[in-house]
Design a protein around this motif. Structure first.
Motif, PDB file in Angstrom:
ATOM      1  N   ARG A  95       0.838  -1.205   0.000  1.00 46.23           N
ATOM      2  CA  ARG A  95       0.000   0.000   0.000  1.00 46.23           C
ATOM      3  C   ARG A  95       0.871   1.252   0.000  1.00 46.23           C
ATOM      4  NH1 ARG A  95      -5.193   0.413   3.946  1.00 46.23           N
ATOM      5  NH2 ARG A  95      -5.792   2.570   3.602  1.00 46.23           N
ATOM      6  N   LYS A  96       0.414   2.247  -0.724  1.00 42.17           N
ATOM      7  CA  LYS A  96       1.151   3.521  -0.774  1.00 42.17           C
ATOM      8  C   LYS A  96       0.662   4.438   0.340  1.00 42.17           C
ATOM      9  CE  LYS A  96       1.996   7.647  -3.487  1.00 42.17           C
ATOM     10  NZ  LYS A  96       1.401   8.602  -4.413  1.00 42.17           N
ATOM     11  N   SER A 133       1.075   8.309   2.029  1.00 35.83           N
ATOM     12  CA  SER A 133       1.576   9.666   1.796  1.00 35.83           C
ATOM     13  C   SER A 133       1.446  10.556   3.030  1.00 35.83           C
ATOM     14  CB  SER A 133       0.816  10.313   0.639  1.00 35.83           C
ATOM     15  OG  SER A 133       0.949   9.529  -0.526  1.00 35.83           O
ATOM     16  N   GLU A 156      -4.334   6.647   1.285  1.00 35.57           N
ATOM     17  CA  GLU A 156      -2.923   7.017   1.474  1.00 35.57           C
ATOM     18  C   GLU A 156      -2.653   7.638   2.850  1.00 35.57           C
ATOM     19  OE1 GLU A 156      -1.172   9.141  -1.841  1.00 35.57           O
ATOM     20  OE2 GLU A 156      -2.149   7.814  -3.306  1.00 35.57           O
TER      21      GLU A 156
END
Length: 205
Positions: free
Chosen positions: A4-5, A7, A164
């Protein structure tokens, strides 16, 4: 499976970055009259909606303090009340030490159910708060966790997809709410577990 990304790392404040202990307040008040602090807490908990509405910014500071002084039988001044009520905090230095490292790769946000008195007299002088890109404080946002509006306030500022964001909070209900809205989340139980939870996700290495 692709990872999973992430941010944005979103932290709760109380009990995660700044532990607090209301016994400090109770003991201070009990010095004015034996048992007054304990009786105050009983009334406070019985009328918890007042606390929540103050955290939502729906009750003014003056009205809130007036109600508190009534429960304290006017044995404590307004100045003493805000001082005692805000002297409950300490610093979780271990967790705070992670912030600069996380800041190198992620947006850092703070998301807290809090109030204007604790902000002004309790914690706003702490230097580590400057590391965050933005503070989302319930009394300024107009919503409290686990209400959707407080999580959406973060998203509308970050301009990032829900998935994110990762949220760190000591209260399971608030973590579960974040997950329901598409975020990832971990319940904070201590520094070591937090490091493990972030490392397994590739957020910390």
């Amino acid at each position: 499976m692709s990872r999973r990304k992430y941010s944005a790392v979103v932290f709760d404040l109380g009990q995660v970055l700044i532990p607090f202990d209301y016994n400090i307040f109770i003991q201070a008040v009990n010095r004015h009259k034996d048992g007054l602090g304990d009786e105050f807490v009983r009334k406070y908990n019985q009328n918890y909606y007042i606390h929540r509405d103050f955290e939502r910014g729906k009750i003014s500071e003056n009205d809130f303090i007036a109600q508190m002084l009534e429960w304290l039988e006017h044995k404590v001044t307004a100045e003493q009340f805000v001082q005692y009520w805000s002297s409950i905090f300490s610093l979780n230095e271990d967790v705070i030490s992670l912030l600069p490292k996380l800041k190198e790769k992620y947006k850092l946000y703070l998301l807290s159910n809090t109030n204007s008195i604790h902000q002004k007299y309790g914690y706003q002088h702490y230097d580590f708060l400057r590391i965050f890109d933005k503070l989302f404080l319930s009394h300024e946002v107009g919503f409290v966790k686990p209400e959707e509006g407080i999580y959406k306030a973060v998203e509308s500022y970050s301009k990032l997809p829900p998935e994110e964001h990762i949220f760190i909070d000591d209260i399971e209900e608030y973590v579960e709410a974040a997950k329901k809205f598409g975020w990832d989340g971990v319940q904070f139980t201590g520094y070591d577990n937090l490091v493990k939870d972030l490392t397994v996700r590739g957020i910390l290495s």
